[in-house]
Design a protein around this motif. Structure first.
Motif, PDB file in Angstrom:
ATOM      1  N   LEU A  89      13.456  -8.994  -5.149  1.00  0.00           N
ATOM      2  CA  LEU A  89      13.890  -7.691  -4.654  1.00  0.00           C
ATOM      3  C   LEU A  89      13.040  -7.193  -3.491  1.00  0.00           C
ATOM      4  N   VAL A  90      11.765  -7.550  -3.479  1.00  0.00           N
ATOM      5  CA  VAL A  90      10.810  -7.021  -2.499  1.00  0.00           C
ATOM      6  C   VAL A  90      10.775  -7.909  -1.257  1.00  0.00           C
ATOM      7  N   SER A  91      10.864  -7.286  -0.075  1.00  0.00           N
ATOM      8  CA  SER A  91      10.848  -8.057   1.175  1.00  0.00           C
ATOM      9  C   SER A  91       9.443  -8.210   1.738  1.00  0.00           C
ATOM     10  N   ALA A  92       8.534  -7.267   1.449  1.00  0.00           N
ATOM     11  CA  ALA A  92       7.153  -7.340   1.924  1.00  0.00           C
ATOM     12  C   ALA A  92       6.301  -6.378   1.111  1.00  0.00           C
ATOM     13  N   ALA A  93       4.993  -6.661   1.048  1.00  0.00           N
ATOM     14  CA  ALA A  93       4.057  -5.812   0.318  1.00  0.00           C
ATOM     15  C   ALA A  93       2.865  -5.479   1.206  1.00  0.00           C
ATOM     16  N   ILE A  94       2.394  -4.233   1.109  1.00  0.00           N
ATOM     17  CA  ILE A  94       1.214  -3.772   1.844  1.00  0.00           C
ATOM     18  C   ILE A  94       0.224  -3.244   0.810  1.00  0.00           C
ATOM     19  N   ILE A  95      -0.919  -3.911   0.683  1.00  0.00           N
ATOM     20  CA  ILE A  95      -1.870  -3.611  -0.381  1.00  0.00           C
ATOM     21  C   ILE A  95      -3.187  -3.163   0.248  1.00  0.00           C
ATOM     22  N   THR A  96      -3.617  -1.931  -0.029  1.00  0.00           N
ATOM     23  CA  THR A  96      -4.816  -1.389   0.601  1.00  0.00           C
ATOM     24  C   THR A  96      -5.878  -1.043  -0.443  1.00  0.00           C
ATOM     25  N   ASP A  97      -7.110  -1.479  -0.173  1.00  0.00           N
ATOM     26  CA  ASP A  97      -8.271  -1.091  -0.985  1.00  0.00           C
ATOM     27  C   ASP A  97      -8.017  -1.275  -2.486  1.00  0.00           C
ATOM     28  N   ALA A  98      -7.530  -2.433  -2.875  1.00  0.00           N
ATOM     29  CA  ALA A  98      -7.127  -2.649  -4.269  1.00  0.00           C
ATOM     30  C   ALA A  98      -7.866  -3.834  -4.879  1.00  0.00           C
ATOM     31  N   PRO A  99      -9.130  -3.657  -5.293  1.00  0.00           N
ATOM     32  CA  PRO A  99      -9.900  -4.764  -5.855  1.00  0.00           C
ATOM     33  C   PRO A  99      -9.364  -5.280  -7.188  1.00  0.00           C
ATOM     34  N   SER A 100      -8.542  -4.466  -7.885  1.00  0.00           N
ATOM     35  CA  SER A 100      -8.017  -4.915  -9.180  1.00  0.00           C
ATOM     36  C   SER A 100      -6.699  -5.678  -9.048  1.00  0.00           C
ATOM     37  N   ALA A 101      -6.165  -5.782  -7.835  1.00  0.00           N
ATOM     38  CA  ALA A 101      -4.909  -6.508  -7.637  1.00  0.00           C
ATOM     39  C   ALA A 101      -5.130  -8.009  -7.826  1.00  0.00           C
ATOM     40  N   THR A 102      -4.144  -8.673  -8.383  1.00  0.00           N
ATOM     41  CA  THR A 102      -4.268 -10.108  -8.646  1.00  0.00           C
ATOM     42  C   THR A 102      -3.025 -10.841  -8.147  1.00  0.00           C
ATOM     43  N   SER A 103      -3.207 -12.139  -7.921  1.00  0.00           N
ATOM     44  CA  SER A 103      -2.121 -12.986  -7.455  1.00  0.00           C
ATOM     45  C   SER A 103      -1.704 -13.964  -8.541  1.00  0.00           C
ATOM     46  N   ASP A 104      -0.418 -14.322  -8.548  1.00  0.00           N
ATOM     47  CA  ASP A 104       0.032 -15.423  -9.395  1.00  0.00           C
ATOM     48  C   ASP A 104       1.241 -16.069  -8.743  1.00  0.00           C
ATOM     49  N   SER A 105       1.824 -17.066  -9.402  1.00  0.00           N
ATOM     50  CA  SER A 105       2.880 -17.871  -8.803  1.00  0.00           C
ATOM     51  C   SER A 105       4.151 -17.085  -8.513  1.00  0.00           C
ATOM     52  N   SER A 106       4.330 -15.943  -9.170  1.00  0.00           N
ATOM     53  CA  SER A 106       5.547 -15.162  -8.931  1.00  0.00           C
ATOM     54  C   SER A 106       5.548 -14.496  -7.559  1.00  0.00           C
ATOM     55  N   LEU A 107       4.399 -14.502  -6.864  1.00  0.00           N
ATOM     56  CA  LEU A 107       4.316 -13.947  -5.514  1.00  0.00           C
ATOM     57  C   LEU A 107       4.595 -14.998  -4.443  1.00  0.00           C
ATOM     58  N   GLU A 108       4.973 -16.178  -4.871  1.00  0.00           N
ATOM     59  CA  GLU A 108       5.258 -17.256  -3.931  1.00  0.00           C
ATOM     60  C   GLU A 108       6.339 -16.815  -2.938  1.00  0.00           C
ATOM     61  N   GLY A 109       6.054 -17.002  -1.659  1.00  0.00           N
ATOM     62  CA  GLY A 109       7.021 -16.699  -0.611  1.00  0.00           C
ATOM     63  C   GLY A 109       7.012 -15.267  -0.114  1.00  0.00           C
ATOM     64  N   LEU A 110       6.338 -14.341  -0.806  1.00  0.00           N
ATOM     65  CA  LEU A 110       6.354 -12.931  -0.417  1.00  0.00           C
ATOM     66  C   LEU A 110       5.357 -12.661   0.708  1.00  0.00           C
ATOM     67  N   PRO A 111       5.776 -12.071   1.817  1.00  0.00           N
ATOM     68  CA  PRO A 111       4.836 -11.655   2.863  1.00  0.00           C
ATOM     69  C   PRO A 111       3.957 -10.506   2.348  1.00  0.00           C
ATOM     70  N   ILE A 112       2.646 -10.651   2.455  1.00  0.00           N
ATOM     71  CA  ILE A 112       1.720  -9.654   1.909  1.00  0.00           C
ATOM     72  C   ILE A 112       0.653  -9.325   2.942  1.00  0.00           C
ATOM     73  N   TYR A 113       0.472  -8.053   3.192  1.00  0.00           N
ATOM     74  CA  TYR A 113      -0.550  -7.556   4.124  1.00  0.00           C
ATOM     75  C   TYR A 113      -1.599  -6.818   3.295  1.00  0.00           C
ATOM     76  N   VAL A 114      -2.865  -7.225   3.429  1.00  0.00           N
ATOM     77  CA  VAL A 114      -3.957  -6.655   2.642  1.00  0.00           C
ATOM     78  C   VAL A 114      -4.964  -6.003   3.582  1.00  0.00           C
ATOM     79  N   THR A 115      -5.553  -4.884   3.161  1.00  0.00           N
ATOM     80  CA  THR A 115      -6.642  -4.267   3.916  1.00  0.00           C
ATOM     81  C   THR A 115      -7.782  -3.894   2.970  1.00  0.00           C
ATOM     82  N   ALA A 116      -8.988  -3.881   3.520  1.00  0.00           N
ATOM     83  CA  ALA A 116     -10.189  -3.443   2.791  1.00  0.00           C
ATOM     84  C   ALA A 116     -11.265  -3.179   3.835  1.00  0.00           C
ATOM     85  N   ASP A 117     -12.417  -2.688   3.386  1.00  0.00           N
ATOM     86  CA  ASP A 117     -13.508  -2.476   4.334  1.00  0.00           C
ATOM     87  C   ASP A 117     -14.855  -2.733   3.669  1.00  0.00           C
ATOM     88  N   GLY A 118     -15.846  -2.931   4.509  1.00  0.00           N
ATOM     89  CA  GLY A 118     -17.167  -3.334   4.034  1.00  0.00           C
ATOM     90  C   GLY A 118     -17.893  -2.306   3.209  1.00  0.00           C
TER      91      GLY A 118
END
Length: 376
Positions: free
Chosen positions: A264-293
């Motif tokens: 259902l999802v065409s793209a994901a934008i994930i910001t400052d999310a240290p608890s986010a995790t990846s698995d095989s169900s995210l295969e093929g999904l465009p994902i943009y991540v941001t964080a800072d030092g």
């Protein structure tokens, strides 16, 4: 309230300067005889109005302003509206037991050939109160008047002159290129017309409030899918361009929603999310991540990016800021950077997100397919 009833109704209306529109320009969301159908005007809220013309970035960032230590956590939440408003961010009547805010673009139209991308914004734990959610990140940018209890400027300018970020790398064992110095991104420090030009529908569901246990659940996701279906159907949303996003717990929730409904999802934008995790169900999904030092757990975000880059398919982008703006609201800790406050106003982010689409989104939402191919 069931989906069969009009939990959201587009505002009827008038000229371009108003936030209303003519009945014959709106989708029929309530039948003749309904109180909502015959409503000609509704109240507007401060976030929908701007006194005078919009400022330029150069003007907004040098203007004198009054700062207060009054946190939006202590302010009243926005009122609930029975109708959506063109060019407005509004707290709506709950649907299926869940409250949500809805933003309709100022250039909203019901021509099905030109549907609007649909963004779902998942809030973090601190943002569980509407007034605080609206004081930062994407929700604040969706107000024509971006002023707050602690900042009287109608256009929100970030402090400092700019924020440097590290270059991306093709090395899948690294999250970013740590061998070269960070450089300016060119992101605007202020965007005074963001709410006037942003052309997506934005749904901002509320998962929990007050002292409730934080966390997005599969039950939340099922309700959000139902709300999204109703909004897309009633407000000409593009079911093939559903973008999920959020900060911290909201970023983790956005990824979990994508895992739950991977087609259902065409793209994901994930910001400052240290608890986010990846698995095989995210295969093929465009994902943009941001964080800072400045994040004490930025290494967790780096590890997420490395994991995402290891997928067999699906683009992964990472803007790793050396530093990011401190939280705008004085109720937050000053030492924790909010990369969301800078990345959401960056036009390159949205150009990236809009470049992706799924196929068959309407059918997956249980909606009738269109008899033509929309112009994306």
């Amino acid at each position: 309230m069931s989906l069969g009833r009009a939990a959201v109704v587009v505002a009827f209306a008038g000229r371009a300067a108003s936030l209303l529109m003519h009945v014959d320009q709106a989708p029929e969301l309530a039948g003749p005889g309904s109180d909502m159908f015959n409503t000609s005007r509704v109240a507007i809220q401060w976030s929908e109005t701007r006194l005078g013309p919009p400022a330029l970035e150069s003007e907004a960032c040098v203007a004198a302003w009054n700062f207060s230590f009054q946190s939006e956590w202590k302010e009243k939440d926005p009122i609930i509206f029975p109708e959506a408003g063109i060019g407005a961010r509004r707290r709506m009547v709950e649907m299926d037991g869940m409250e949500y805010q809805l933003f309709l673009p100022r250039e909203w139209g019901n021509n099905s050939l030109y549907p609007h991308p649909t963004v779902i914004y998942f809030h973090s734990h601190p943002e569980r109160k509407w007034s605080l959610m609206n004081s930062e990140s994407l929700p604040r940018m969706l107000a024509r008047n971006q002023s707050q209890s602690f900042d009287n400027r109608s256009c929100w300018c970030l402090p400092e002159a700019g924020y440097d970020a590290y270059a991306e790398t093709n090395d899948t064992s690294k999250a970013y290129d740590d061998g070269t110095p960070a450089a300016p991104t060119g992101s605007p420090m202020a965007d005074c017309t963001f709410a006037d030009t942003f052309n997506s529908l934005v749904i901002m569901p509320q998962g929990w409030v007050g002292s409730e246990t934080p966390g997005w659940t599969t039950s939340h996701f099922a309700t959000i899918k139902n709300i999204t279906t109703a909004i897309i159907q009633k407000f000409n949303g593009d079911a093939d361009k559903i973008i999920v996003t959020g900060t911290a717990e909201g970023g983790a929730g956005a990824l979990e929603f994508a895992k739950t409904y991977p087609d259902l999802v065409s793209a994901a934008i994930i910001t400052d999310a240290p608890s986010a995790t990846s698995d095989s169900s995210l295969e093929g999904l465009p994902i943009y991540v941001t964080a800072d030092g400045s994040m004490g757990d930025a290494a967790s975000v780096d590890a997420l990016v490395v994991s995402l880059k290891g997928r067999a398919s699906g683009e992964t982008k990472y803007t790793r800021y050396a530093t990011a703006p401190s939280a705008a609201d004085p109720g937050f800790s000053a030492g924790y950077g909010h990369s969301s406050d800078i990345i959401y106003r960056d036009p390159q982010l949205w150009a990236w997100a809009y470049s992706f689409k799924t196929q068959g989104g309407r059918e997956r939402l249980g909606l009738e397919p269109l008899p033509f191919v929309p112009m994306h």
